[in-house]
Design an enzyme around this catalytic site. Structure first.
Site, mmCIF file in Angstrom:
data_model
loop_
_atom_site.group_PDB
_atom_site.id
_atom_site.type_symbol
_atom_site.label_atom_id
_atom_site.label_comp_id
_atom_site.label_asym_id
_atom_site.label_seq_id
_atom_site.Cartn_x
_atom_site.Cartn_y
_atom_site.Cartn_z
ATOM 1 N N ASN A 95 46.466 41.862 39.450
ATOM 2 C CA ASN A 95 47.764 41.154 39.389
ATOM 3 C C ASN A 95 48.819 41.982 38.652
ATOM 4 O O ASN A 95 49.441 41.535 37.694
ATOM 5 C CB ASN A 95 47.608 39.756 38.771
ATOM 6 C CG ASN A 95 47.110 39.764 37.339
ATOM 7 O OD1 ASN A 95 46.546 40.747 36.865
ATOM 8 N ND2 ASN A 95 47.310 38.664 36.641
ATOM 9 N N HIS A 182 38.726 33.410 40.602
ATOM 10 C CA HIS A 182 39.406 32.636 39.558
ATOM 11 C C HIS A 182 39.365 31.186 40.045
ATOM 12 O O HIS A 182 40.165 30.791 40.884
ATOM 13 C CB HIS A 182 40.839 33.164 39.418
ATOM 14 C CG HIS A 182 41.717 32.353 38.528
ATOM 15 N ND1 HIS A 182 42.268 32.843 37.372
ATOM 16 C CD2 HIS A 182 42.170 31.085 38.633
ATOM 17 C CE1 HIS A 182 43.014 31.916 36.803
ATOM 18 N NE2 HIS A 182 42.976 30.836 37.548
ATOM 19 N N HIS A 235 35.612 34.064 34.231
ATOM 20 C CA HIS A 235 35.879 33.201 33.068
ATOM 21 C C HIS A 235 35.418 31.745 33.202
ATOM 22 O O HIS A 235 36.222 30.818 33.166
ATOM 23 C CB HIS A 235 37.347 33.269 32.643
ATOM 24 C CG HIS A 235 38.390 33.241 33.733
ATOM 25 N ND1 HIS A 235 38.394 32.310 34.738
ATOM 26 C CD2 HIS A 235 39.464 34.040 33.948
ATOM 27 C CE1 HIS A 235 39.435 32.534 35.531
ATOM 28 N NE2 HIS A 235 40.100 33.576 35.085
ATOM 29 N N ASN A 281 44.278 30.758 30.474
ATOM 30 C CA ASN A 281 43.889 30.158 31.735
ATOM 31 C C ASN A 281 42.542 30.726 32.189
ATOM 32 O O ASN A 281 42.463 31.937 32.424
ATOM 33 C CB ASN A 281 44.968 30.477 32.789
ATOM 34 C CG ASN A 281 44.795 29.658 34.031
ATOM 35 O OD1 ASN A 281 44.015 28.714 34.057
ATOM 36 N ND2 ASN A 281 45.520 30.018 35.070
ATOM 37 N N ASP A 308 38.696 39.220 29.810
ATOM 38 C CA ASP A 308 39.981 38.695 30.311
ATOM 39 C C ASP A 308 41.117 39.137 29.379
ATOM 40 O O ASP A 308 42.042 38.372 29.106
ATOM 41 C CB ASP A 308 39.962 37.179 30.478
ATOM 42 C CG ASP A 308 41.102 36.691 31.379
ATOM 43 O OD1 ASP A 308 41.899 37.529 31.865
ATOM 44 O OD2 ASP A 308 41.207 35.471 31.588
ATOM 45 N N HIS A 312 50.439 40.260 26.607
ATOM 46 C CA HIS A 312 51.755 39.700 26.946
ATOM 47 C C HIS A 312 52.761 40.087 25.869
ATOM 48 O O HIS A 312 52.401 40.205 24.689
ATOM 49 C CB HIS A 312 51.678 38.172 27.038
ATOM 50 C CG HIS A 312 50.951 37.673 28.239
ATOM 51 N ND1 HIS A 312 51.392 37.889 29.523
ATOM 52 C CD2 HIS A 312 49.800 36.964 28.361
ATOM 53 C CE1 HIS A 312 50.546 37.336 30.385
ATOM 54 N NE2 HIS A 312 49.559 36.779 29.707
#
Ligand code: DOR
Length: 435
Positions: A95, A182, A235, A281, A308, A312
């Site tokens: 992503n 996911h 996850h 998430n 994960d 950010h």
């Protein structure tokens, strides 16, 4: 060309067992294990200080943000964070911007990783074009490119359309690759920002129900069964997912799963402060889920730990909770969280740590040079851990470009002392500092 090195690693206990030994490495391969060994020609020397020697860690789930968000992480900064965390191989999620849904991007990420040379960076290819879940990406082209992509995922988004997921699983068997899902039914999580339970209700936060994850895990298990494919659950976050994994395995379905360090340690009581650093998430769940995930990792129902690692920018985290981006840093703290949640309570010994952080993840994706035994003739991808020391987490001391660690100012057990990639030292702590 693969770069290798020669080294003498002194005074280490493989898997924490027995008396300390020395390990000689020539051109990236372990050549001798014994006491009082001479340094091979041109060797770098690492004093293991009596620490535990483990196979280098393998992370099936890392966000390196390059290309596109180099302000938050790059292949170089993420590789440095990985090496400090004891990792010798990481899988970089798709992503990015642009999305890694074609071999130009996956080969770029692969090449950047090789140039940096601190950890093997394996790009993950997107399952669907642009991660929008409508059209399959060119999985074959990515699998056959220079990066030899072996793991595909739309992570951050669920491959929600069952027909697309079915087709992706069918293709994956032909290509010999693996889909990591996911698991999040998007219709059940519209606007959701926190685990759907009493805490979110009291705090007025929109809830993300367990069923949104579990319904996709169950569906994908059935799709994998019918396609004769393997499927990997990214996850895993709920006790119900653990039960579904056990059920599916009991049916002979080839399903594997990972759990993050944060889902092994933290629960939704952290949300009381509305601090965006705790938004992730899938969300932090309840204490009963945390306990079930720990037991599942110990008994093998959940195969491995994956970070994960999700860097950010501070403006994306230090804002209203509902607006904050989901995700937490993980690479530099993973080992310590596993020590605190699994080793100290007696759920895993050091052989178990090697299994969940190195051997199983390497086997799941078929890496033949990672997660190997510590033995003569094997590649020297290794991590030295000081099991008795502690360290205090500080975001601004991390190698990552971002600071969004949920463990700020926590003192954690287990310190990575050095990481060795094919005989080259990629990270080393001397007197508490990284060199
Ligand atoms: O918390 C998360 N952050 N979960 C994901 O699935 C994606 C990730 C990200 O890319 O930031």
């Amino acid at each position: 060309m693969t770069v290798t090195g020669s080294a003498l690693i002194t005074h280490v206990r493989p898997y924490g067992d027995g008396d300390p030994v020395d390990i000689a490495v020539v051109d990236g391969v372990i050549t001798e294990i014994g006491q009082g060994l001479d340094a091979p020609e041109g060797a770098e020397i690492v004093d293991g200080g009596g620490g535990v020697l483990l196979p280098g860690f393998v992370d099936l789930h890392t966000h390196l943000r390059e290309p596109g968000r180099e302000d938050t992480e790059t292949v170089a900064s993420g590789s440095a964070a990985a090496a400090r965390g004891g990792y010798t191989a990481v899988f970089a999620m798709a992503n990015t911007a642009p999305v890694a849904d074609n071999s130009t991007i996956t080969d770029l990420v692969w090449r950047l990783g090789q140039e940096v040379g601190l950890v093997d960076v394996h790009p993950v290819g997107a399952v669907s074009v642009g991660l929008v879940g409508e059209q399959l990406a060119e999985m074959g082209m990515m699998a056959q490119g220079a990066a030899r992509v072996r793991l595909f995922s739309d992570d951050g988004k669920c491959v929600h359309d069952p027909v697309l997921m079915k087709r992706a699983l069918e293709y994956s068997t032909g290509l010999g690759v693996l889909i990591s899902q996911h698991s999040e039914d998007p219709r059940l999580t519209v606007g959701a920002v926190a685990h759907d339970g009493p805490t979110a209700a009291r705090l007025g936060l929109a809830g993300w129900p367990r069923a949104a994850e579990e319904s996709i895990v169950a569906r994908d298990a059935l799709l994998a069964r019918d396609a004769g494919a393997r499927v990997h659950v990214a996850h895993a976050s709920t006790a119900g997912t653990v039960e579904l994994l056990k059920w599916a395995r009991g049916q002979g379905i080839e399903i594997t799963a990972e759990v993050t360090p944060h889902h092994l340690l933290l629960d939704d009581s952290r949300l009381e402060t509305y601090d965006g650093v705790n938004k992730v998430n899938p969300p932090l769940r309840e204490a009963s889920d945390v306990e079930a995930l720990r037991q599942a990792l110990a008994d093998g129902s959940v195969d491995c730990v994956a970070t994960d690692h999700a860097p950010h920018a501070s403006q994306e985290k230090c804002c209203e909770f509902s607006q904050a981006r989901p995700g937490m840093l993980g690479l530099e703290t993973a080992l310590s969280i596993v020590v605190q949640t699994m080793v100290q309570p007696g759920l895993l010994d050091w052989r178990g740590v090697a299994r969940v952080m190195s051997e199983r993840p390497a086997a799941i994706v078929g890496l033949d040079d990672q997660g190997r035994p510590i033995a003569v003739g094997e590649p020297a991808n290794l991590t030295i851990v000081d099991p008795d020391s502690h360290w205090t987490v500080r975001g601004d001391e991390m190698a990552s470009r971002s600071r969004n660690t949920p463990y700020e100012e926590m003192t954690l057990p287990g310190v990575v002392q050095a990481t060795v990639l094919r005989g080259r030292i990629t990270a080393q702590r001397t007197s508490g500092d990284w060199t």
